[in-house]
Design a protein around this motif. Structure first.
Motif, PDB file in Angstrom:
ATOM      1  N   ARG A 283       0.983  -0.844  -0.304  1.00 41.19           N
ATOM      2  CA  ARG A 283      -0.332   0.624  -0.070  1.00 41.19           C
ATOM      3  C   ARG A 283       0.791   1.487  -0.227  1.00 41.19           C
ATOM      4  O   ARG A 283       0.234   2.645  -0.264  1.00 41.19           O
ATOM      5  N   LEU A 284       2.584   0.849  -0.306  1.00 43.02           N
ATOM      6  CA  LEU A 284       3.050   2.091  -0.064  1.00 43.02           C
ATOM      7  C   LEU A 284       3.448   2.658  -0.912  1.00 43.02           C
ATOM      8  O   LEU A 284       4.738   1.790  -1.881  1.00 43.02           O
ATOM      9  N   LEU A 285       3.633   3.653  -1.452  1.00 43.48           N
ATOM     10  CA  LEU A 285       4.152   4.178  -2.877  1.00 43.48           C
ATOM     11  C   LEU A 285       5.585   5.073  -2.852  1.00 43.48           C
ATOM     12  O   LEU A 285       5.740   6.143  -2.176  1.00 43.48           O
ATOM     13  N   LEU A 286       6.580   4.521  -2.458  1.00 43.04           N
ATOM     14  CA  LEU A 286       7.585   5.292  -2.257  1.00 43.04           C
ATOM     15  C   LEU A 286       8.483   6.374  -3.302  1.00 43.04           C
ATOM     16  O   LEU A 286       7.941   6.520  -4.264  1.00 43.04           O
ATOM     17  N   LYS A 287       9.228   7.914  -3.055  1.00 41.89           N
ATOM     18  CA  LYS A 287       9.776   8.549  -3.465  1.00 41.89           C
ATOM     19  C   LYS A 287      10.514   8.478  -4.293  1.00 41.89           C
ATOM     20  O   LYS A 287      11.852   6.664  -4.048  1.00 41.89           O
ATOM     21  N   PRO A 288      10.813   8.198  -5.663  1.00 41.86           N
ATOM     22  CA  PRO A 288      12.048   7.617  -6.774  1.00 41.86           C
ATOM     23  C   PRO A 288      12.925   8.003  -5.867  1.00 41.86           C
ATOM     24  O   PRO A 288      14.158   7.448  -6.072  1.00 41.86           O
ATOM     25  N   GLU A 289      13.940   9.423  -5.807  1.00 40.83           N
ATOM     26  CA  GLU A 289      14.946   9.057  -4.156  1.00 40.83           C
ATOM     27  C   GLU A 289      15.380   7.945  -3.480  1.00 40.83           C
ATOM     28  O   GLU A 289      16.542   8.169  -3.977  1.00 40.83           O
ATOM     29  N   GLY A 290      14.156   7.386  -2.747  1.00 37.64           N
ATOM     30  CA  GLY A 290      14.275   6.994  -2.171  1.00 37.64           C
ATOM     31  C   GLY A 290      14.656   5.745  -2.768  1.00 37.64           C
ATOM     32  O   GLY A 290      15.412   4.191  -1.528  1.00 37.64           O
ATOM     33  N   GLN A 291      14.231   4.871  -3.256  1.00 37.04           N
ATOM     34  CA  GLN A 291      14.079   3.478  -4.098  1.00 37.04           C
ATOM     35  C   GLN A 291      15.559   3.662  -4.692  1.00 37.04           C
ATOM     36  O   GLN A 291      16.209   2.801  -4.598  1.00 37.04           O
ATOM     37  N   LEU A 292      16.322   4.715  -5.149  1.00 38.02           N
ATOM     38  CA  LEU A 292      17.792   5.308  -5.816  1.00 38.02           C
ATOM     39  C   LEU A 292      18.513   5.134  -5.038  1.00 38.02           C
ATOM     40  O   LEU A 292      19.521   4.345  -4.898  1.00 38.02           O
ATOM     41  N   ARG A 293      18.376   5.430  -3.305  1.00 32.91           N
ATOM     42  CA  ARG A 293      19.350   4.894  -2.367  1.00 32.91           C
ATOM     43  C   ARG A 293      19.076   3.560  -2.001  1.00 32.91           C
ATOM     44  O   ARG A 293      19.543   2.922  -0.736  1.00 32.91           O
ATOM     45  N   GLY A 294      18.139   3.144  -2.657  1.00 35.62           N
ATOM     46  CA  GLY A 294      17.919   1.137  -1.951  1.00 35.62           C
ATOM     47  C   GLY A 294      16.802   1.314  -1.500  1.00 35.62           C
ATOM     48  O   GLY A 294      17.232  -0.330  -0.366  1.00 35.62           O
TER      49      GLY A 294
END
Length: 317
Positions: A283-294
């Motif tokens: 149910r969570l949508l992560l921010k792109p910058e957070g995904q880039l940090r793994g």
């Protein structure tokens, strides 16, 4: 009644584990979903037993099971059904689609087009389908088990957040442990054990046992714990979209069902902690910058859980 539900579940566990070895937690979560009238997204690579799990549960309960292979050319009518004109009688007759079953396995749901995926929304939420102005109720119990491969994305249509939110939980099967896989190899020397599986409980009893779940006590301190966890997903710096109120309600009901399966008429903190990843993760949508940090939803939820303590009420004399 809680003891009856626990005995009901124990019989299913013992039976299904003849086929699905070393996956007690996954079987338990499927039963939690059925008790909550929820649906499950099974996300894992092919060959880990997703279809066999669904089939084994259906056989154990003596209820109907259907499998739907999703492809880009699948149409909504291929799922819900169609009206066929009978010229000799000058009328239309409704022919039900595969959604009219107790357990529907939608294999590789993300290979179906968004239009076809949306055909499941009314069935999942309302437990009915509407076609040509006519409403047709679905059999009870009704559970959608949708699978998707988290690795291969070519030719797929990712599920939108609104549809992901309709699933009570997302779980993975995972690879079996070495000894469990050895036992699986030996168990299939003379054919697949699912072919020898027998019904052990009456699936119709599930409708009565569901009422037991709503009577399971949830302490006010545990309600606060659920609300704190969910609210923190909405303000976390790595999360663009946090869990909705549907998420907190799902976590509340699932914890009641899990406690009942464990033969308790009250929820404990460990029930909620076990359910937070499968109930809230998708149910969570992560921010792109957070995904880039793994960062992943699982790691974010782990950090949130570490930062929230359960403040149990002190007993009064």
């Amino acid at each position: 009644m809680v003891s009856e539900l626990s005995a009901f579940a124990s019989a299913i566990f013992a039976n299904v584990e003849h086929v699905i070895i070393g996956k007690h937690t996954q079987i338990e979560l499927i039963l939690v979903a059925m008790l909550c009238q929820g649906h499950v997204l099974l996300e894992d690579v092919p060959g880990t037993g997703k279809t066999m799990l669904a089939r084994s549960v259906a056989v154990s309960m003596g209820i109907e099971f259907k499998r739907l292979q999703c492809t880009p050319d699948l149409l909504p009518n291929d799922i819900v059904g169609v009206h066929i004109f009978l010229p000799n009688e000058s009328r239309f007759e409704f022919h039900a689609g595969p959604v009219f079953t107790h357990i529907l396995l939608c294999d590789e749901i993300n290979r179906a087009t968004p239009r076809t995926q949306s055909a499941l929304l009314e069935a999942m939420q309302e437990r009915q389908i509407t076609l040509a102005g006519e409403t047709h109720p679905l059999p009870q119990p009704f559970l959608v088990l949708a699978t998707q491969n988290p690795i291969e994305y070519e030719g797929t249509f990712p599920l939108p957040e609104a549809q992901l939110d309709r699933f009570l939980m997302r779980i993975t099967m995972g690879y079996p442990a070495l000894e469990d896989e050895r036992e699986m190899l030996r168990g299939q020397r003379q054919g697949h054990p699912v072919e020898r599986l027998q019904q052990v409980v009456d699936g119709a009893a599930l409708m009565t046992l569901r009422q037991t779940v709503s009577d399971v006590h949830v302490d006010a301190s545990l309600e606060d714990y659920i609300l704190k966890i969910v609210s923190r997903t909405r303000v976390h710096p790595d999360i663009a979209l946090g869990a909705s109120p549907r998420g907190s309600l799902a976590l509340y009901k699932a914890s009641q069902a899990l406690a009942a399966l464990k033969n308790r008429d009250y929820v404990i903190p460990d029930d909620i902690k076990q359910l937070i990843p499968p109930v809230l993760g998708h149910r969570l949508l992560l921010k792109p910058e957070g995904q880039l940090r793994g960062r992943t939803a699982a790691r974010v939820l782990e950090g949130i859980m570490d930062g929230v303590d359960v403040e149990l009420d002190e007993p009064t004399d």
